[in-house]
Design a protein around this motif. Structure first.
Motif, PDB file in Angstrom:
ATOM      1  N   VAL A 102      -2.721   8.011  -5.900  1.00 18.95           N
ATOM      2  CA  VAL A 102      -2.011   9.356  -6.133  1.00 18.95           C
ATOM      3  C   VAL A 102      -3.028  11.072  -6.230  1.00 18.95           C
ATOM      4  N   ALA A 103      -3.844  10.454  -6.112  1.00 17.97           N
ATOM      5  CA  ALA A 103      -4.811  11.696  -5.823  1.00 17.97           C
ATOM      6  C   ALA A 103      -3.896  13.103  -5.695  1.00 17.97           C
ATOM      7  N   LEU A 104      -4.679  13.875  -6.244  1.00 20.88           N
ATOM      8  CA  LEU A 104      -4.323  15.308  -6.026  1.00 20.88           C
ATOM      9  C   LEU A 104      -2.505  15.641  -5.654  1.00 20.88           C
ATOM     10  N   ASN A 105      -2.058  15.578  -7.244  1.00 25.45           N
ATOM     11  CA  ASN A 105      -1.009  15.319  -8.012  1.00 25.45           C
ATOM     12  C   ASN A 105      -0.470  16.058  -9.255  1.00 25.45           C
ATOM     13  N   ASN A 106       0.134  16.442  -9.903  1.00 24.02           N
ATOM     14  CA  ASN A 106       0.205  17.520 -11.219  1.00 24.02           C
ATOM     15  C   ASN A 106       0.258  16.217 -12.241  1.00 24.02           C
ATOM     16  N   ILE A 107      -0.634  14.804 -12.250  1.00 22.04           N
ATOM     17  CA  ILE A 107       0.187  13.984 -13.509  1.00 22.04           C
ATOM     18  C   ILE A 107      -0.668  14.073 -14.223  1.00 22.04           C
ATOM     19  N   GLU A 108      -0.515  13.623 -15.623  1.00 21.17           N
ATOM     20  CA  GLU A 108      -1.036  14.308 -17.351  1.00 21.17           C
ATOM     21  C   GLU A 108      -1.082  12.941 -17.592  1.00 21.17           C
ATOM     22  N   ILE A 111       1.182  -1.160  -0.054  1.00 13.97           N
ATOM     23  CA  ILE A 111       0.152  -0.050   0.057  1.00 13.97           C
ATOM     24  C   ILE A 111       0.882   1.127  -0.194  1.00 13.97           C
ATOM     25  N   LEU A 112       0.621   2.392  -1.243  1.00 10.46           N
ATOM     26  CA  LEU A 112       1.096   3.052  -0.890  1.00 10.46           C
ATOM     27  C   LEU A 112       0.914   4.647  -0.948  1.00 10.46           C
ATOM     28  N   TYR A 113       0.910   5.672   0.042  1.00 13.15           N
ATOM     29  CA  TYR A 113      -0.315   6.643   0.073  1.00 13.15           C
ATOM     30  C   TYR A 113       1.096   7.852  -0.594  1.00 13.15           C
ATOM     31  N   LEU A 114       0.411   9.037  -1.493  1.00 16.74           N
ATOM     32  CA  LEU A 114       1.088   9.905  -2.025  1.00 16.74           C
ATOM     33  C   LEU A 114       0.466  10.597  -2.646  1.00 16.74           C
ATOM     34  N   GLN A 115      -0.523  11.231  -2.362  1.00 16.00           N
ATOM     35  CA  GLN A 115      -1.687  12.149  -2.406  1.00 16.00           C
ATOM     36  C   GLN A 115      -1.387  13.595  -1.999  1.00 16.00           C
ATOM     37  N   ASN A 116      -1.801  13.855  -2.513  1.00 18.29           N
ATOM     38  CA  ASN A 116      -1.492  15.921  -1.942  1.00 18.29           C
ATOM     39  C   ASN A 116      -0.146  16.159  -2.475  1.00 18.29           C
ATOM     40  N   ASN A 117       0.862  15.724  -3.547  1.00 17.75           N
ATOM     41  CA  ASN A 117       2.045  16.312  -3.689  1.00 17.75           C
ATOM     42  C   ASN A 117       2.267  16.935  -4.823  1.00 17.75           C
ATOM     43  N   LEU A 118       3.119  16.789  -5.627  1.00 19.83           N
ATOM     44  CA  LEU A 118       3.271  17.731  -6.395  1.00 19.83           C
ATOM     45  C   LEU A 118       3.909  16.862  -7.401  1.00 19.83           C
ATOM     46  N   ILE A 119       3.841  15.451  -7.796  1.00 24.03           N
ATOM     47  CA  ILE A 119       4.463  14.586  -8.548  1.00 24.03           C
ATOM     48  C   ILE A 119       4.039  15.120 -10.039  1.00 24.03           C
ATOM     49  N   PRO A 120       4.573  15.220 -11.210  1.00 25.24           N
ATOM     50  CA  PRO A 120       3.805  15.058 -12.136  1.00 25.24           C
ATOM     51  C   PRO A 120       4.082  13.964 -12.940  1.00 25.24           C
ATOM     52  N   LYS A 121       5.113  12.678 -12.871  1.00 22.07           N
ATOM     53  CA  LYS A 121       4.189  11.687 -13.484  1.00 22.07           C
ATOM     54  C   LYS A 121       4.977  10.530 -12.886  1.00 22.07           C
ATOM     55  N   ILE A 122       4.220   9.396 -13.110  1.00 21.91           N
ATOM     56  CA  ILE A 122       4.466   8.210 -11.711  1.00 21.91           C
ATOM     57  C   ILE A 122       5.465   7.317 -13.306  1.00 21.91           C
ATOM     58  N   GLU A 123       6.168   6.753 -11.868  1.00 20.07           N
ATOM     59  CA  GLU A 123       7.819   6.376 -12.042  1.00 20.07           C
ATOM     60  C   GLU A 123       7.935   5.781 -11.131  1.00 20.07           C
ATOM     61  N   ASN A 124       9.362   4.836 -11.416  1.00 21.29           N
ATOM     62  CA  ASN A 124      10.169   4.205 -10.253  1.00 21.29           C
ATOM     63  C   ASN A 124       9.279   3.363  -9.668  1.00 21.29           C
ATOM     64  N   VAL A 125       7.866   2.864 -10.045  1.00 18.04           N
ATOM     65  CA  VAL A 125       7.231   2.151  -9.383  1.00 18.04           C
ATOM     66  C   VAL A 125       7.039   1.005  -9.692  1.00 18.04           C
ATOM     67  N   GLU A 148       0.094  -6.526  -9.134  1.00 25.14           N
ATOM     68  CA  GLU A 148      -1.022  -7.249  -7.979  1.00 25.14           C
ATOM     69  C   GLU A 148      -1.703  -6.147  -7.647  1.00 25.14           C
ATOM     70  N   LEU A 149      -1.239  -5.099  -8.454  1.00 26.92           N
ATOM     71  CA  LEU A 149      -2.454  -3.735  -8.228  1.00 26.92           C
ATOM     72  C   LEU A 149      -3.779  -3.445  -8.590  1.00 26.92           C
ATOM     73  N   LYS A 150      -4.868  -4.022  -7.286  1.00 29.06           N
ATOM     74  CA  LYS A 150      -5.973  -4.120  -7.464  1.00 29.06           C
ATOM     75  C   LYS A 150      -6.870  -2.285  -7.253  1.00 29.06           C
ATOM     76  N   LYS A 151      -6.067  -1.663  -7.154  1.00 31.24           N
ATOM     77  CA  LYS A 151      -6.488  -0.309  -6.646  1.00 31.24           C
ATOM     78  C   LYS A 151      -6.040   0.623  -7.386  1.00 31.24           C
ATOM     79  N   LEU A 152      -6.064   1.609  -7.722  1.00 30.65           N
ATOM     80  CA  LEU A 152      -5.830   2.678  -8.231  1.00 30.65           C
ATOM     81  C   LEU A 152      -6.191   4.064  -8.354  1.00 30.65           C
ATOM     82  N   ASP A 153      -5.771   5.124  -7.341  1.00 28.39           N
ATOM     83  CA  ASP A 153      -6.378   6.339  -6.958  1.00 28.39           C
ATOM     84  C   ASP A 153      -5.462   7.780  -7.880  1.00 28.39           C
ATOM     85  N   LEU A 154      -6.647   7.769  -9.053  1.00 26.37           N
ATOM     86  CA  LEU A 154      -5.889   9.341  -9.177  1.00 26.37           C
ATOM     87  C   LEU A 154      -6.736  10.497  -9.402  1.00 26.37           C
ATOM     88  N   THR A 155      -7.461  10.300  -8.548  1.00 28.31           N
ATOM     89  CA  THR A 155      -8.151  11.690  -8.313  1.00 28.31           C
ATOM     90  C   THR A 155      -8.182  12.900  -7.971  1.00 28.31           C
TER      91      THR A 155
END
Length: 404
Positions: free
Chosen positions: A73-79, A48-62, A89-96
């Motif tokens: 990774v909700a509330l970031n700068n991902i495009e 489980i990895l929580y990274l919400q409310n940061n300034l991450i522009p890109k999903i990488e290195n996971v 094994e990814l079951k749930k992805l939050d990009l809100t």
């Protein structure tokens, strides 16, 4: 920019005795992270990895997190959605509430065969006509999209309409990407304007002014500094008002710019605070001529009592009842006493000379006050008292002993 540091990960791994290699869950939300890295090397067992409310522009290195089941990774700068194929094994992805406009990038999630829940609400792509149908038809493994369950009938309908929906989505996607290109140009122009303005202000502060203004500065240095400080404050307030009132589109760039602006203001305040601390003159305790001054920086009540009976001077200093005694430092000199209370000096000139070596300091059991007893340097010879003849010899010897 701020990235994920080992120190940050260890601090957030308190529940795992600060061990990061065997870590299964970590929360790195609201850490102002601007780059996602290292986690796939340090925490291979993450589920489980929580990274919400940061300034991450890109999903990488996971991609090497093979056991990862939930990524937030909700509330970031991902495009766009990318680099998640390795999360088997990814079951749930939050990009809100990100900035995903390239909806076709969800096709990369086809490889995440265990993915059951996807959240894209608050992204520009959700405004596209046919958005939900396109996602449902593309990701057959999904059970739930944006908190709404996908019915069997909905999937059949979406698959039937897919040939018509797909080109429409591509068309809207292209229009959005053109709009984003314009927004990036505008953000670049605005940033350059701010940089130029800042440069001019710096030059002005460093004195690259006209000869008249330089002469003026020399003539009114002391008074001018105060006026300049006031002027700067007014100008800063005006800049601040302009920054917050200027209509700006909500984009990854504006979000980052706002964060940078707030950081800049905070650093400027910290620098002013630090410079004021440095400028603060040291408290004079003894003048150049050697005169000892009375000083009460901690602003404590006190009383100085002349105990003639015991030939001593007593200082009662009203320190706070719950103040730790280790925060008190007492220094008795022949003509004055100095007490440091949490580093703040209290100093008092004594009415007459005392014996520092014989002095004692203690805390009052009832009030917590500091009581310092200082024997006077001048001995007082008391007149011998006549002893009544009715007193026994042993009692007389005791009295004399006490008197001595």
């Amino acid at each position: 920019f701020l990235s994920v540091t080992e120190d940050l990960v260890r601090r957030r791994a308190e529940h795992n005795n600060c061990e990061i290699f065997s870590l299964e869950e970590i929360s790195l939300h609201q850490q102002e992270i601007e780059k996602l890295e290292y986690l796939d090397k340090w925490c291979r067992d993450l589920k489980i990895l929580y990274l919400q409310n940061n300034l991450i522009p890109k999903i990488e290195n996971v991609g090497k997190l093979k056991k990862l089941e939930y990524l937030n990774v909700a509330l970031n700068n991902i495009e766009r959605i990318e680099n998640l194929e390795g999360c088997e094994e990814l079951k749930k992805l939050d990009l809100t509430a990100n900035f995903i406009g390239e909806l076709s990038s969800i096709e990369s999630l086809k490889y995440n065969i265990h993915l059951k829940e996807l959240f894209l609400v608050g992204n520009p792509c959700t405004e596209f006509e046919g958005y939900r149908q396109f996602v449902v038809a593309t990701l057959h493994q999904l059970k739930c999209l944006d908190s709404k369950e996908i019915e069997r009938s909905e999937r059949i309908q979406a698959l039937q309409n897919y040939p018509e929906v797909k080109p429409k989505i591509r068309e809207q996607e292209q229009a959005y990407l053109l709009k984003r290109a314009r927004e990036k140009e505008e953000a670049q122009r605005r940033m350059q304007e701010r940089k130029d303005k800042k440069q001019k202000q710096m030059e002005s502060k460093l004195g690259f002014d006209s000869p008249d203004s330089l002469q003026n500065k020399e003539n009114h240095q002391a008074d001018g500094d105060r006026k300049q400080e006031t002027w700067r404050t007014v100008e800063d307030d005006e800049d601040d008002r302009r920054f917050w009132e200027e209509p700006t589109p909500y984009t990854p760039e504006s979000r980052l710019e706002t964060h940078r602006y707030i950081e800049e203001k905070r650093r400027a305040k910290d620098n002013i605070r630090e410079s004021k601390k440095r400028e603060k003159p040291l408290r004079t305790l003894v003048t150049a001529e050697g005169k000892v001054l009375n000083v009460n920086v901690p602003k404590l009540h006190f009383s100085l009592k002349d105990d003639e009976e015991n030939n001593q001077v007593i200082l009662d200093l009203a320190v706070y009842r719950h103040l730790d005694t280790s925060l008190l430092d007492v220094d008795v000199q022949p003509t004055y006493i100095r007490v440091l209370v949490k580093g703040k000096p209290f100093q008092l000139v004594l009415p007459e000379e005392v014996k520092p070596d014989s002095s004692s300091a203690k805390r009052s059991q009832t009030t917590g006050h500091l009581v310092v007893s200082m024997p006077k340097a001048k001995e007082i010879i008391l007149a011998k008292q006549k002893v009544s003849t009715s007193i026994k010899d042993s009692d007389c010897n005791t009295l004399q002993k006490n008197a001595r």
